[in-house]
Write an enzyme that holds these catalytic residues in place. Structure first.
Site, PDB file in Angstrom:
ATOM      1  CB  VAL A  66      -9.779   4.748   1.956  1.00  0.00           C
ATOM      2  CG1 VAL A  66     -11.000   5.204   2.775  1.00  0.00           C
ATOM      3  CG2 VAL A  66     -10.354   3.631   0.726  1.00  0.00           C
ATOM      4  CB  ALA A 111      -4.890   7.318   5.021  1.00  0.00           C
ATOM      5  CE  LYS A 112      -3.613  -0.299   7.099  1.00  0.00           C
ATOM      6  NZ  LYS A 112      -3.263  -0.348   8.119  1.00  0.00           N
ATOM      7  N   GLY A 113      -4.089   2.010   2.481  1.00  0.00           N
ATOM      8  CA  GLY A 113      -3.845   1.916   0.855  1.00  0.00           C
ATOM      9  C   GLY A 113      -3.671   0.382   1.017  1.00  0.00           C
ATOM     10  CG  ASP A 152      -1.035  -2.960   7.374  1.00  0.00           C
ATOM     11  OD1 ASP A 152      -1.199  -2.631   8.530  1.00  0.00           O
ATOM     12  OD2 ASP A 152      -1.658  -3.739   6.762  1.00  0.00           O
TER      13      ASP A 152
END
Ligand code: NAD
Length: 422
Positions: A66, A111-113, A152
């Site tokens: 995202v 963003a992040k995944g 992360d």
């Protein structure tokens, strides 16, 4: 006949993130259109990640990336491997990344995944194949000028090396700026691995001082003993703070006179958990949060401080090493109880700050020494603390609202100056 009761679901991390933004945009007097722009991810990608396991069977995982906002620069954010990952969780984490980057004034969006896989249940070979397949699936939207992943929960520098290699093989040349948190021998930055924890501790010491608490001999509890929690405990102990309790997903240990963090770290390297550390007492995992300490650092997961336990949490200073550990309901209880909560977007921003340094170094192919990285990290974290604490005081806001207001203002300003296309 009794009437069935319908209980509303507990607010999610995304509900909390959206509520924090709504508070900030209301204070800033923004209209509904601007609020919607700031609340809505620019781009979301859901992918299927098939894995041929070592035994030949095929398993399918869901993967997400995202990009919440790119008004101030390329999207930036970690990649999480956890069986609990959902698209909504990734959306919340991506939004917080936007505010974190803006607050620290690094030229990135957020963003992040995530992949809904439990990394503890897979071999290194399986994790490598999942990482390479996930990277291939999100290839069209990532790049050193577009979106730069980092480690992360459940991922590490090895994961980043596989991502960098997959991206580079597809590009036909080596692209070190595609990820941060890489091994140093592949263009990673000195000080990146410990940057989040160093930042947490710079902020924690400033927060303790702001409450008139003497650092030497102050007491602390740290939840989580992973990439963030372990070094946080270590740096706190080095600063003279007594770390009297730590936990991980398997349990917690406590020692009223302070834990020997170096010895505990060796124990975790040997056994995989803090549980059973000689010389410490065992404690129920979640009771760690309720220890009578002066500083509490939740550094594991979101939503761990909630309506059900907030009243029993007595630490006067809570510093969010994790993203989103405090729900909105717990935040209100802590405000009523007069506790100081330092929000994630400030407290754990050291990681993305040194990720930015790593990207700058990779793009210039010129590397800084550890002292230079650490000096820049400290001065920028403390400048951000001063800005947030000053705004909170001047406008009578919580640290979380002050930090969100400062960040949202910067993103909205970039958005206004760029204008709306077409
Ligand atoms: P990690 O996977 O390295 O470590 C997570 C730790 O939390 C492990 O020790 C695990 O055992 C523990 N844990 C899991 N569930 C627990 C529970 N219920 N109670 C107590 N401990 C539990 O992850 P990490 O990179 O250290 O990330 C931790 C948090 O910090 C996450 O919220 C992450 O988004 C945030 N964060 C990480 C970074 C970074 O640079 N790694 C940067 C900013 C924020």
């Amino acid at each position: 006949m009794s009437t069935p009761t319908l209980e509303a679901p507990a607010p999610s991390a995304l509900d909390d993130a959206r509520a924090q933004l709504a508070t900030a945009t209301e204070l800033l007097g923004y209209d509904e259109g601007l609020h919607a722009m700031l609340a809505t991810p620019r781009r979301e990608l859901t992918v299927a990640v098939p894995l041929r396991a070592d035994d030949g069977e095929v398993h399918l995982f869901a993967g997400y990336r995202v990009q919440h906002n790119v008004s101030r620069g390329p999207a930036k954010g970690g990649l999480r491997y956890s069986p609990h990952v959902t698209l909504d969780e990734v959306r919340a984490l991506a939004m917080w990344m936007t505010w974190k980057c803006a607050l620290l004034d690094v030229p990135y969006g957020g963003a992040k995944g995530g992949v809904n896989i439990d990394p503890r249940c897979h071999s290194a070979g399986e994790l490598e194949r999942v990482t390479r397949r996930y990277t291939s699936e999100i290839l069209p939207i990532i790049g050193p000028e577009r979106d730069i992943p980092a480690p992360d929960v459940g991922t590490d520098e090895r994961t980043m090396a596989w991502m960098m290699d997959t991206y580079s093989v597809n590009s036909g040349y080596t692209v070190p700026g595609i990820v941060t948190g890489k091994p140093i021998s592949l263009g990673g930055s000195q000080g990146r691995a410990s940057a989040t924890s160093r930042g947490v501790v710079h902020i924690a010491l400033a927060a303790l001082r702001s409450r008139g608490i003497r650092i030497d001999g102050a007491t602390a509890a740290v939840q989580g003993f992973g990439k963030v929690g372990r070094d946080t405990a270590r740096f706190l102990a080095e600063a003279g703070v007594q770390v009297v309790g730590v936990s991980d997903q398997y349990g917690a240990v406590t020692a009223t006179s302070g834990l020997d963090v170096e010895a505990l770290s060796d124990h975790v390297d040997r056994t995989g958990s803090v549980v059973g550390f000689p010389g410490a007492d065992a404690l129920d995992r979640d009771l760690l949060l309720e220890l009578p300490v002066q500083l509490l650092v939740p550094a594991a997961l979101e939503g761990v401080l909630h309506e059900g336990n907030a009243a029993r949490v007595t630490a006067p200073v809570i510093v969010e090493g994790a993203n989103g550990p405090t729900t909105g309901a717990a935040d209100r209880v802590f405000a009523e109880q007069g506790q100081l909560v330092v929000p994630d977007i400030l407290a754990n921003a050291g990681g993305v700050l040194v990720s930015y340094f790593e990207w700058v170094q990779a793009n210039q192919a010129y590397w800084w020494d550890a002292q230079e990285v650490e000096a820049k990290l400290e001065s920028r974290m403390l400048a951000a603390w001063d800005a947030v604490a000053g705004t909170a005081q001047a406008r009578d806001l919580s640290l979380r609202t002050a930090a969100t207001v400062l960040a949202v203002e910067r993103v909205a300003e970039a958005h206004r100056l760029r204008g709306l296309y077409p």
